[in-house]
Design a protein around this motif. Structure first.
Motif, PDB file in Angstrom:
ATOM      1  N   LEU A 192       0.709  -1.089   0.125  1.00 44.50           N
ATOM      2  CA  LEU A 192       0.118   0.030  -0.160  1.00 44.50           C
ATOM      3  C   LEU A 192       1.074   1.206  -0.047  1.00 44.50           C
ATOM      4  O   LEU A 192       1.521   1.338   1.038  1.00 44.50           O
ATOM      5  N   VAL A 220     -10.536  -2.736   0.324  1.00 48.27           N
ATOM      6  CA  VAL A 220     -10.306  -4.155  -0.247  1.00 48.27           C
ATOM      7  C   VAL A 220     -11.610  -5.011  -0.277  1.00 48.27           C
ATOM      8  O   VAL A 220     -11.380  -6.211  -0.401  1.00 48.27           O
ATOM      9  N   CYS A 260     -17.490   0.991  -6.479  1.00 49.38           N
ATOM     10  CA  CYS A 260     -16.221   0.495  -6.480  1.00 49.38           C
ATOM     11  C   CYS A 260     -15.594   0.514  -7.850  1.00 49.38           C
ATOM     12  O   CYS A 260     -16.184   0.263  -8.764  1.00 49.38           O
ATOM     13  N   GLY A 318      -8.730  -7.723  -3.451  1.00 46.78           N
ATOM     14  CA  GLY A 318      -8.290  -7.412  -2.453  1.00 46.78           C
ATOM     15  C   GLY A 318      -7.631  -8.556  -1.685  1.00 46.78           C
ATOM     16  O   GLY A 318      -6.732  -8.087  -0.730  1.00 46.78           O
ATOM     17  N   SER A 319      -8.175  -9.721  -1.787  1.00 48.18           N
ATOM     18  CA  SER A 319      -7.511 -10.805  -1.242  1.00 48.18           C
ATOM     19  C   SER A 319      -6.187 -11.260  -1.442  1.00 48.18           C
ATOM     20  O   SER A 319      -5.365 -11.744  -0.733  1.00 48.18           O
ATOM     21  N   VAL A 379     -11.539  -0.063  -9.884  1.00 49.58           N
ATOM     22  CA  VAL A 379     -10.095  -0.540  -9.805  1.00 49.58           C
ATOM     23  C   VAL A 379      -9.567  -0.174 -10.987  1.00 49.58           C
ATOM     24  O   VAL A 379     -10.187  -0.499 -12.111  1.00 49.58           O
ATOM     25  N   ARG A 414     -13.532  -7.474  -3.352  1.00 52.24           N
ATOM     26  CA  ARG A 414     -13.062  -8.239  -2.464  1.00 52.24           C
ATOM     27  C   ARG A 414     -12.036  -9.385  -2.940  1.00 52.24           C
ATOM     28  O   ARG A 414     -11.111  -9.757  -2.068  1.00 52.24           O
ATOM     29  N   LEU A 429      -7.409   1.356  -6.193  1.00 55.51           N
ATOM     30  CA  LEU A 429      -8.715   1.136  -5.754  1.00 55.51           C
ATOM     31  C   LEU A 429      -9.288   2.118  -5.116  1.00 55.51           C
ATOM     32  O   LEU A 429      -8.880   2.907  -4.435  1.00 55.51           O
ATOM     33  N   LEU A 440      -4.120  -8.206  -2.104  1.00 55.60           N
ATOM     34  CA  LEU A 440      -3.478  -7.099  -1.632  1.00 55.60           C
ATOM     35  C   LEU A 440      -2.925  -7.119  -0.354  1.00 55.60           C
ATOM     36  O   LEU A 440      -2.031  -6.540   0.098  1.00 55.60           O
ATOM     37  N   VAL A 441      -4.075  -7.364   0.813  1.00 60.48           N
ATOM     38  CA  VAL A 441      -4.038  -7.050   2.103  1.00 60.48           C
ATOM     39  C   VAL A 441      -4.646  -8.458   2.908  1.00 60.48           C
ATOM     40  O   VAL A 441      -5.717  -8.916   2.595  1.00 60.48           O
TER      41      VAL A 441
END
Length: 558
Positions: free
Chosen positions: A2, A46, A106, A122-123, A108, A119, A94, A125-126
């Protein structure tokens, strides 16, 4: 990782922009200053569950934006391709907007996505870990996947071969199941098609037959009317002493006498003469037709019955003889194919048996390789726990074979067991309830798995609660060790954890114009000394406390 985070009108945050670095970043501040709100914002960004309750009082909407530098992998690339999202520079931006009506928008890299896809992205990424959350590592049904990830180098090829065979096995099972569950319906349909086929074939339809029958019926129904008309026509034209033909014949003879005297007389004579012969031909035709006409009184019933049969077939199977015959051709083909399908039953059962033999062999190989990987994992976990002052811990990967079925992962049911107290029996990891122990077990596991999971950022939200002293130092070292593989963002109240961070941010609440808001700023080296001193001693910061804080930072830098 990030890189940038922007927040507008989120909870008590009016506006906040912050840049994050690689390595380990800690967020510190007084309780209630809003540290967890920033983590909540990252979670929503995310794909976490959001609602209008997050919007700052008086605002119409909240906006969250984050820029991530991503570690590309095949699965993430496939997902981005599916959504037509360009990420050629390995950067994903994002954004998520939530309105008072609860609407979520949302994006991207500027492309609209739904929250489930956000989501999913995001899984990669974070990974957010909180003290009281049910983390992935604490869910028994994820343990097999974690073990396979750990032992991927040794068992990956066998698992891939197993899954290929399993897909074929599932396909054959599905075909057999569908056939068995629909067998009664299948038999009923075949009976119906056989009846329809026989009904149409027995009718012996001919294209154009209905049209011919309708014409015939018209003639039969009007027979007496036709005979009467033909007779009256003949009688009028040529029958009796005062027939039309005799009168025209008389006129014709009269004109023949004078036709040579003038062209006009000749023209009239020719017209009358032609009329005479035409009427004579018409009269003879009418007489001939009358003489030749005859009717079979029973034929009308035959024609009506045939027309009625055709009407019934049209109502059931098509709007014309041609369409009915086409339908007959279709169902005949289906009947023929169904008979061939019946013979496939034994073939499918033989295929299923062969797949089961292959699955049994590959699943046995997989279990053997997993058990070896489990021994290695047990040793690695104990080493990590030793560094967290849990050297008396016993950790075990337990296997239980699932009987009577195969899954996409084999026949193994795997769960992690642990005991942290000598002499106490091993219990499932998911039932470990001590906050301090749970934090350390989770960190040990996360240390091992963080590299293989290839996560961009890992967030720890007060996972160090309930520990102190040397255990706190052990946790600090372990979190910093994880940051060598992935960017780590950590909310902490422990000075030991704050001291080992590469970057430290201070979060505080500020009141402006009778409104509370949260601000965040990066601390300088001297400011870090003061903040860590506050974490050590509270409000009373002495020279000795500041010296202790400097010592912690110095030791951490070494």
């Amino acid at each position: 990782m990030l890189q940038e985070l922007a927040i507008e009108n989120f909870a008590i945050i009016s506006e906040l922009n912050v840049s994050f670095n690689e390595g380990m970043t800690v967020l510190t501040g007084e309780t209630g200053a809003g540290k967890s709100i920033i983590i909540d914002a990252v979670g929503l960004l995310v794909g976490g569950r959001g609602s209008a309750d997050y919007i700052r009082q008086g605002a119409a909407k909240c906006l969250l934006e984050g820029q991530f530098f991503v570690k590309r992998n095949e699965k993430l690339d496939g997902l981005l391709d599916e959504l037509a999202i360009e990420a050629s520079d390995n950067t994903l931006i994002l954004s998520r907007e939530i309105t008072q009506s609860g609407k979520n928008t949302c994006r991207v890299n500027g492309r609209l996505v739904n929250t489930s896809k956000l989501r999913e992205i995001g899984s990669y990424l974070v990974d957010i870990h909180g003290q009281n959350e049910h983390q992935e590592l604490m869910q028994a049904d994820t343990h097999l996947g974690l073990l396979d990830h750990y032992g991927a180098d040794s068992l990956g090829d066998v698992k891939a071969a197993y899954q290929t065979v399993f897909e074929g096995y599932q396909d054959v099972r599905k075909k057999l199941k569908n056939k068995q569950t629909t067998e009664k319906e299948f038999a009923q349909r075949m009976d119906m098609l056989e009846f329809q086929s026989q009904e149409i074939e027995a009718a012996e339809l001919i294209v154009g037959e209905e049209e011919s029958l309708l014409a015939e019926r018209s003639r039969l129904v009007n027979f007496h009317k036709v005979v009467s008309a033909l007779k009256n026509t003949y009688e009028t034209l040529a029958g009796g002493e005062a027939s039309s033909l005799d009168a025209i014949g008389y006129a014709m003879n009269e004109m023949l006498e004078i036709e040579s005297l003038d062209d006009d007389y000749l023209e009239i004579s020719e017209t009358v003469k032609n009329s005479y012969y035409q009427i004579q031909e018409a009269a003879n035709s009418a007489l001939r037709l009358v003489d030749n006409l005859e009717v079979d009184e029973s034929r009308i019933d035959v024609v009506e019955q045939r027309l009625d049969l055709i009407r019934q077939l049209k109502r059931k199977y098509g709007e014309s003889e041609e369409l009915i015959l086409n339908y007959l051709e279709e169902i005949t083909k289906e009947i023929r194919e169904s008979l061939a399908f019946e013979s496939k039953n034994e073939q499918l059962e033989a295929e299923l048996k062969q797949y089961e033999i292959e699955l049994a062999d590959l699943s046995e190989q997989l279990t053997t390789l997993r058990k070896q990987a489990a021994l290695d994992l047990e040793k690695a976990i104990l080493v990590e726990l030793g560094g967290l002052y849990m050297d008396k811990t016993v950790f075990e990967v337990r296997f239980k074979e699932m009987s009577g079925t195969y899954t996409s992962s084999g026949k193994d049911d795997v769960e992690f067991y642990i005991t942290t107290n000598p002499g106490e029996p091993l219990k499932p990891l998911v039932k470990v309830v001590s906050g301090g122990e749970l934090s350390r077990v989770m960190l040990a596991l996360k240390t091992i798995f963080s590299k293989s999971q290839e996560l961009t950022s890992i967030v720890f939200d007060e996972v160090d609660t309930g520990v102190s002293g040397r255990v706190a130092q052990g946790i600090a070292n372990k979190i910093h060790q994880i940051s060598s593989q992935s960017q780590v963002l950590c909310i902490t109240h422990l000075p030991q954890v704050a001291a080992v961070a590469d970057t430290q941010y201070f979060i505080e609440k500020v009141v402006n114009d009778e409104r509370t808001t949260t601000s965040l700023r990066e601390l300088s080296n001297e400011e870090r000394v003061m903040e860590i001193a506050r974490m050590l001693a509270g409000d009373e910061i002495t020279d000795l406390t500041k010296e202790h804080a400097r010592e912690l930072l110095m030791l951490a830098s070494k």
